[in-house]
Scaffold this motif. Structure first.
Motif, mmCIF file in Angstrom:
data_model
loop_
_atom_site.group_PDB
_atom_site.id
_atom_site.type_symbol
_atom_site.label_atom_id
_atom_site.label_comp_id
_atom_site.label_asym_id
_atom_site.label_seq_id
_atom_site.Cartn_x
_atom_site.Cartn_y
_atom_site.Cartn_z
ATOM 1 N N THR A 108 31.732 13.798 40.667
ATOM 2 C CA THR A 108 31.012 14.314 39.673
ATOM 3 C C THR A 108 31.332 13.735 38.562
ATOM 4 O OG1 THR A 108 31.430 16.830 40.153
ATOM 5 C CG2 THR A 108 31.565 16.550 38.035
ATOM 6 N N LEU A 109 32.902 13.849 38.507
ATOM 7 C CA LEU A 109 33.013 12.877 36.924
ATOM 8 C C LEU A 109 32.539 10.925 37.270
ATOM 9 C CD1 LEU A 109 35.057 11.604 34.330
ATOM 10 C CD2 LEU A 109 36.739 10.932 36.663
ATOM 11 N N LEU A 110 32.872 10.448 38.252
ATOM 12 C CA LEU A 110 32.153 9.565 38.617
ATOM 13 C C LEU A 110 30.677 9.174 37.995
ATOM 14 C CD1 LEU A 110 33.892 7.953 40.758
ATOM 15 C CD2 LEU A 110 34.184 7.957 38.629
ATOM 16 N N SER A 111 29.779 10.590 38.580
ATOM 17 C CA SER A 111 28.715 10.607 38.378
ATOM 18 C C SER A 111 27.936 10.260 36.561
ATOM 19 C CB SER A 111 27.650 11.651 38.419
ATOM 20 O OG SER A 111 25.986 12.094 38.292
ATOM 21 N N LYS A 112 28.539 11.938 35.713
ATOM 22 C CA LYS A 112 28.614 12.013 34.213
ATOM 23 C C LYS A 112 28.626 10.320 34.420
ATOM 24 C CE LYS A 112 28.318 16.347 33.512
ATOM 25 N NZ LYS A 112 27.483 16.882 32.633
ATOM 26 N N ALA A 113 30.394 9.507 34.608
ATOM 27 C CA ALA A 113 30.552 8.813 33.442
ATOM 28 C C ALA A 113 29.435 7.217 33.532
ATOM 29 C CB ALA A 113 31.941 7.920 33.791
ATOM 30 N N ALA A 114 28.655 7.279 34.859
ATOM 31 C CA ALA A 114 28.341 6.946 34.918
ATOM 32 C C ALA A 114 26.376 6.874 33.958
ATOM 33 C CB ALA A 114 26.901 6.504 35.976
ATOM 34 N N THR A 115 26.256 8.318 33.848
ATOM 35 C CA THR A 115 24.791 8.708 33.307
ATOM 36 C C THR A 115 25.372 8.789 31.858
ATOM 37 O OG1 THR A 115 24.293 10.772 34.790
ATOM 38 C CG2 THR A 115 23.460 10.733 32.427
ATOM 39 N N PHE A 116 26.486 8.698 31.612
ATOM 40 C CA PHE A 116 26.272 8.216 29.965
ATOM 41 C C PHE A 116 26.828 7.154 29.463
ATOM 42 C CE2 PHE A 116 27.057 13.248 29.848
ATOM 43 C CZ PHE A 116 26.099 13.514 28.744
ATOM 44 N N THR A 117 26.952 5.968 30.421
ATOM 45 C CA THR A 117 27.386 4.899 29.840
ATOM 46 C C THR A 117 26.595 3.868 30.270
ATOM 47 O OG1 THR A 117 28.517 4.080 31.474
ATOM 48 C CG2 THR A 117 29.480 5.357 29.690
ATOM 49 N N GLU A 118 25.595 3.836 30.933
ATOM 50 C CA GLU A 118 23.914 3.382 31.624
ATOM 51 C C GLU A 118 23.357 2.773 30.418
ATOM 52 O OE1 GLU A 118 20.889 3.782 34.419
ATOM 53 O OE2 GLU A 118 22.766 4.428 35.358
ATOM 54 N N GLY A 119 23.605 1.232 30.124
ATOM 55 C CA GLY A 119 22.520 1.176 28.744
ATOM 56 C C GLY A 119 22.724 0.723 28.051
ATOM 57 N N ARG A 120 24.626 1.045 27.677
ATOM 58 C CA ARG A 120 25.178 1.407 26.571
ATOM 59 C C ARG A 120 25.500 -0.601 26.319
ATOM 60 N NH1 ARG A 120 25.643 5.270 23.270
ATOM 61 N NH2 ARG A 120 27.907 4.057 22.662
ATOM 62 N N ASN A 121 25.767 -0.944 25.087
ATOM 63 C CA ASN A 121 25.960 -2.286 24.619
ATOM 64 C C ASN A 121 28.076 -1.769 24.680
ATOM 65 O OD1 ASN A 121 23.605 -3.371 25.048
ATOM 66 N ND2 ASN A 121 23.225 -3.068 23.241
ATOM 67 N N THR A 122 28.823 -2.656 26.053
ATOM 68 C CA THR A 122 29.953 -2.788 25.331
ATOM 69 C C THR A 122 30.145 -3.712 24.211
ATOM 70 O OG1 THR A 122 30.417 -1.890 27.337
ATOM 71 C CG2 THR A 122 32.348 -3.322 26.627
ATOM 72 N N GLY A 123 30.955 -3.364 23.213
ATOM 73 C CA GLY A 123 31.358 -4.297 22.122
ATOM 74 C C GLY A 123 30.310 -4.266 21.560
ATOM 75 N N TYR A 124 29.858 -3.432 20.526
ATOM 76 C CA TYR A 124 29.039 -3.169 19.994
ATOM 77 C C TYR A 124 29.763 -2.865 18.855
ATOM 78 C CZ TYR A 124 30.028 1.465 20.549
ATOM 79 O OH TYR A 124 31.204 2.474 21.390
ATOM 80 N N SER A 125 28.375 -3.310 17.361
ATOM 81 C CA SER A 125 29.532 -3.213 15.863
ATOM 82 C C SER A 125 28.858 -2.195 15.202
ATOM 83 C CB SER A 125 29.662 -4.462 15.313
ATOM 84 O OG SER A 125 28.387 -4.150 15.148
ATOM 85 N N ARG A 126 30.416 -1.475 14.612
ATOM 86 C CA ARG A 126 29.786 -0.318 14.049
ATOM 87 C C ARG A 126 29.255 -0.354 12.281
ATOM 88 N NH1 ARG A 126 29.129 3.786 17.419
ATOM 89 N NH2 ARG A 126 29.198 4.533 19.097
ATOM 90 N N ALA A 127 29.160 0.975 11.944
ATOM 91 C CA ALA A 127 28.084 -0.468 10.410
ATOM 92 C C ALA A 127 30.180 0.249 9.556
ATOM 93 C CB ALA A 127 27.804 1.087 9.994
ATOM 94 N N SER A 128 30.876 1.003 9.883
ATOM 95 C CA SER A 128 32.160 1.809 9.162
ATOM 96 C C SER A 128 33.087 0.481 10.166
ATOM 97 C CB SER A 128 32.840 2.270 9.271
ATOM 98 O OG SER A 128 32.290 3.793 10.102
ATOM 99 N N ALA A 129 33.326 0.400 11.145
ATOM 100 C CA ALA A 129 33.931 -0.700 11.679
ATOM 101 C C ALA A 129 34.783 -2.120 11.508
ATOM 102 C CB ALA A 129 33.733 -1.187 13.538
#
Length: 129
Positions: A108-129
């Motif tokens: 369950t944990l690994l499935s949720k982690a995959a669902t919510f991280t899939e397609g996200r760009n690691t190391g993205y920059s945020r406007a206030s970061a």
């Protein structure tokens, strides 16, 4: 680059389990026993997913989730509430993207982690970061 997960829980045993399970599955994990410095951790670590407990001493994870979702620097980061507290079923009202009831199965944990991280760009920059 590995997807990054920030896990916040006041139970060190839970954090150890989350760290072990997620690291084995290829994630980069940062854990915290207190959400006191969560904003700084988000800016420094740039997580792709936040796992958040509800009851953490004087802190309420649902209120923290609501605050994170209302801030520009963290609003786009998926938050999954992990708790045995009955209020977990109200998590969406606080902006949570999902929840996992304790005790939980590893799949369950690994499935949720995959669902919510899939397609996200690691190391993205945020406007206030």
């Amino acid at each position: 680059m590995a997807k990054r997960i920030l896990a916040v829980d006041d139970n060190e045993d839970i954090l150890d389990i989350l760290d072990l399970m997620l690291t084995i599955d290829g994630y980069q994990v940062e854990t915290s026993l207190s959400p006191a410095s969560i904003e700084k951790q988000i800016i420094d670590f740039k997580p792709d997913l936040i796992l958040l407990d509800i009851q953490m001493g004087t802190y309420n994870g649902l209120d923290i989730c609501k605050k994170l979702k209302s801030n520009l620097y963290s609003s786009e980061i998926p938050v999954v509430i992990i708790s045995s507290d009955d209020s977990i079923y109200q998590a969406e009202q606080y902006g949570a993207d999902g929840f996992i009831a304790k005790p939980f199965e590893m799949n369950t944990l690994l499935s949720k982690a995959a669902t919510f991280t899939e397609g996200r760009n690691t190391g993205y920059s945020r406007a206030s970061a």
